[in-house]
Motif scaffolding. Structure first.
Motif, PDB file in Angstrom:
ATOM      1  N   ASN A  68      -3.267   3.322  -8.709  1.00 35.99           N
ATOM      2  CA  ASN A  68      -2.636   4.395  -8.768  1.00 35.99           C
ATOM      3  C   ASN A  68      -2.068   5.045  -7.493  1.00 35.99           C
ATOM      4  OD1 ASN A  68      -3.150   4.321 -11.609  1.00 35.99           O
ATOM      5  ND2 ASN A  68      -4.849   5.704 -11.346  1.00 35.99           N
ATOM      6  N   LEU A  69      -2.854   5.142  -6.553  1.00 39.29           N
ATOM      7  CA  LEU A  69      -2.748   5.600  -5.097  1.00 39.29           C
ATOM      8  C   LEU A  69      -1.729   4.498  -4.530  1.00 39.29           C
ATOM      9  CD1 LEU A  69      -6.410   6.451  -3.962  1.00 39.29           C
ATOM     10  CD2 LEU A  69      -4.780   7.823  -4.553  1.00 39.29           C
ATOM     11  N   GLU A  70      -1.926   3.310  -4.953  1.00 38.43           N
ATOM     12  CA  GLU A  70      -0.944   2.472  -4.086  1.00 38.43           C
ATOM     13  C   GLU A  70       0.448   2.643  -4.891  1.00 38.43           C
ATOM     14  OE1 GLU A  70      -1.302  -2.288  -2.598  1.00 38.43           O
ATOM     15  OE2 GLU A  70      -1.780  -1.920  -4.707  1.00 38.43           O
ATOM     16  N   ALA A  71       0.651   2.780  -6.027  1.00 37.31           N
ATOM     17  CA  ALA A  71       1.668   3.025  -6.647  1.00 37.31           C
ATOM     18  C   ALA A  71       2.452   4.306  -6.112  1.00 37.31           C
ATOM     19  CB  ALA A  71       1.746   3.046  -8.184  1.00 37.31           C
ATOM     20  N   GLU A  72       1.921   5.441  -5.862  1.00 36.87           N
ATOM     21  CA  GLU A  72       2.348   6.463  -5.305  1.00 36.87           C
ATOM     22  C   GLU A  72       2.483   6.763  -3.963  1.00 36.87           C
ATOM     23  OE1 GLU A  72       1.594  11.398  -6.011  1.00 36.87           O
ATOM     24  OE2 GLU A  72       0.300   9.888  -7.097  1.00 36.87           O
ATOM     25  N   PHE A  73       1.687   6.302  -3.291  1.00 40.65           N
ATOM     26  CA  PHE A  73       1.704   6.383  -1.550  1.00 40.65           C
ATOM     27  C   PHE A  73       1.805   5.081  -0.785  1.00 40.65           C
ATOM     28  CE2 PHE A  73      -0.988   9.897  -3.614  1.00 40.65           C
ATOM     29  CZ  PHE A  73      -0.345  10.837  -3.204  1.00 40.65           C
ATOM     30  N   LYS A  74       2.301   3.920  -1.589  1.00 44.85           N
ATOM     31  CA  LYS A  74       2.624   2.728  -0.851  1.00 44.85           C
ATOM     32  C   LYS A  74       3.407   2.889   0.442  1.00 44.85           C
ATOM     33  CE  LYS A  74       3.604  -2.052  -1.676  1.00 44.85           C
ATOM     34  NZ  LYS A  74       4.169  -3.209  -2.701  1.00 44.85           N
ATOM     35  N   GLN A  75       4.222   3.804   0.506  1.00 47.72           N
ATOM     36  CA  GLN A  75       5.305   3.830   1.605  1.00 47.72           C
ATOM     37  C   GLN A  75       4.445   4.388   2.875  1.00 47.72           C
ATOM     38  OE1 GLN A  75       8.021   2.435   1.865  1.00 47.72           O
ATOM     39  NE2 GLN A  75       8.032   1.840  -0.346  1.00 47.72           N
ATOM     40  N   GLN A  76       3.442   5.256   2.581  1.00 47.17           N
ATOM     41  CA  GLN A  76       2.429   5.881   3.609  1.00 47.17           C
ATOM     42  C   GLN A  76       1.351   4.934   4.038  1.00 47.17           C
ATOM     43  OE1 GLN A  76       2.037  10.153   2.815  1.00 47.17           O
ATOM     44  NE2 GLN A  76       3.403   9.946   1.108  1.00 47.17           N
ATOM     45  N   ALA A  77       1.200   3.907   3.359  1.00 46.28           N
ATOM     46  CA  ALA A  77       0.037   2.964   3.792  1.00 46.28           C
ATOM     47  C   ALA A  77      -0.034   2.621   5.072  1.00 46.28           C
ATOM     48  CB  ALA A  77       0.127   1.580   3.016  1.00 46.28           C
ATOM     49  N   ILE A  78      -1.254   2.651   5.600  1.00 44.62           N
ATOM     50  CA  ILE A  78      -1.646   2.200   7.072  1.00 44.62           C
ATOM     51  C   ILE A  78      -2.478   1.079   6.976  1.00 44.62           C
ATOM     52  CG2 ILE A  78      -2.557   2.752   9.533  1.00 44.62           C
ATOM     53  CD1 ILE A  78      -1.622   5.516   8.879  1.00 44.62           C
ATOM     54  N   SER A  79      -2.217  -0.063   7.549  1.00 45.66           N
ATOM     55  CA  SER A  79      -2.968  -1.199   7.479  1.00 45.66           C
ATOM     56  C   SER A  79      -3.459  -1.694   8.859  1.00 45.66           C
ATOM     57  CB  SER A  79      -2.780  -2.259   6.450  1.00 45.66           C
ATOM     58  OG  SER A  79      -1.183  -2.631   6.841  1.00 45.66           O
ATOM     59  N   LYS A  80      -4.354  -2.654   8.820  1.00 50.23           N
ATOM     60  CA  LYS A  80      -4.702  -3.531  10.183  1.00 50.23           C
ATOM     61  C   LYS A  80      -5.240  -4.780   9.732  1.00 50.23           C
ATOM     62  CE  LYS A  80      -6.622  -2.928  14.863  1.00 50.23           C
ATOM     63  NZ  LYS A  80      -7.396  -1.981  15.911  1.00 50.23           N
ATOM     64  N   LYS A  81      -4.883  -5.689  10.323  1.00 50.47           N
ATOM     65  CA  LYS A  81      -5.801  -7.006  10.430  1.00 50.47           C
ATOM     66  C   LYS A  81      -6.660  -7.318  11.472  1.00 50.47           C
ATOM     67  CE  LYS A  81      -2.052  -9.803   8.092  1.00 50.47           C
ATOM     68  NZ  LYS A  81      -1.268 -10.986   8.073  1.00 50.47           N
ATOM     69  N   ILE A  82      -7.940  -7.492  11.226  1.00 50.31           N
ATOM     70  CA  ILE A  82      -8.944  -7.847  12.193  1.00 50.31           C
ATOM     71  C   ILE A  82      -9.414  -9.130  12.190  1.00 50.31           C
ATOM     72  CG2 ILE A  82     -11.305  -7.003  12.711  1.00 50.31           C
ATOM     73  CD1 ILE A  82     -10.984  -4.334  11.326  1.00 50.31           C
ATOM     74  N   LYS A  83      -9.388  -9.699  13.233  1.00 56.26           N
ATOM     75  CA  LYS A  83      -9.707 -11.367  13.360  1.00 56.26           C
ATOM     76  C   LYS A  83     -11.187 -11.506  13.493  1.00 56.26           C
ATOM     77  CE  LYS A  83      -5.348 -12.645  15.618  1.00 56.26           C
ATOM     78  NZ  LYS A  83      -4.686 -13.414  16.633  1.00 56.26           N
TER      79      LYS A  83
END
Length: 245
Positions: A107-122
């Motif tokens: 539900n959160l992803e459907a509403e705030f997907k444009q505001q998502a902040i993500s990071k890949k960690i190796k």
């Protein structure tokens, strides 16, 4: 300053890599609203994360345990680990009413997907030169896509033993043999069984009495037979003599 800061860029695990070890990732919420995060990995069989989904209050920093469960064998010194983690954060301005983040994440992803902040960690392995690795190593996967989140709870390593996904079959109960009455068997089957029994009996029956050699007659029996014959002949002679007088 970013609204959400995620660190580090690389998680480093040192030898011995056959043992469990723990590193930490931190998630700092510099915004004025609560954020939710979720952790995913390309190698869910080798790691455990606690927590793997939760909320971070404004101005708060959460330390996430990334537990490496260990390999079955030490890798080569030049081995390049390709495991990765993906940390995703979303605004979470609503009261979750006691629900887990994983349950409301869609539900959160459907509403705030444009505001998502993500990071890949190796992930990097530091193999000690003192450890002589075997020819093969266990963690050679080269995954490009992020898969489902790793387990949320962690327990001591001895409880992370590898197990077969197939369940052992339940023990069969012993049932008494089924008794079939002769009248329940069709006549054709009865005739066939009788024929087979006769064949078996003929093959296994003892030889006829005529084919069996009996032991020789005992001497006492021979004497008795001769005496009887002698008496019979004597009586016959007497009768004939009396008749011709």
């Amino acid at each position: 300053m970013s609204a959400v800061e995620i660190s580090p860029d690389v998680l480093v695990y040192k030898s011995p890599l056959t043992e469990q070890s723990t590193e930490y990732a931190s998630i700092s919420n510099n915004s004025d609203q609560t954020v939710a995060f979720k952790v995913k990995t390309t190698a869910p069989k080798f790691y455990c994360v606690r927590p793997n989904a939760a909320v971070v209050a404004p101005g708060e920093t959460i330390q996430v345990q990334v537990i490496f469960l260990g390999l079955t064998e030490e890798p080569a010194a030049d081995f390049k680990c390709r495991d990765k983690f993906l940390v995703i954060t979303l605004p979470s301005p609503y009261d979750l009413n006691g629900k887990a983040v994983a349950d409301v994440w869609s539900n959160l992803e459907a509403e705030f997907k444009q505001q998502a902040i993500s990071k890949k960690i190796k992930v990097k392995y530091l193999v000690s030169p003192d450890v002589r690795p075997p020819q093969a190593n266990q963690n050679t996967q080269d995954s490009k896509d992020i898969v489902e989140p790793v387990a949320q709870e962690s327990v001591p390593r001895e409880e992370f033993s590898m197990v077969d996904e197939r369940e052992a079959p339940a023990e069969l109960e012993t049932e008494p043999p089924v008794q079939i009455k002769k009248e329940d068997v069709p006549p054709a089957i009865q005739e066939t069984v009788s024929h087979e029994n006769e064949k078996h009996t003929s093959n296994s029956a003892p030889a006829p009495k005529s084919q069996i050699k009996e032991p020789a007659t005992l001497p006492a029996e021979n004497e008795s037979s001769s005496m009887g014959l002698f008496i019979l002949v004597a009586l016959l002679i007497l009768v004939l003599g009396w008749f011709y007088k």
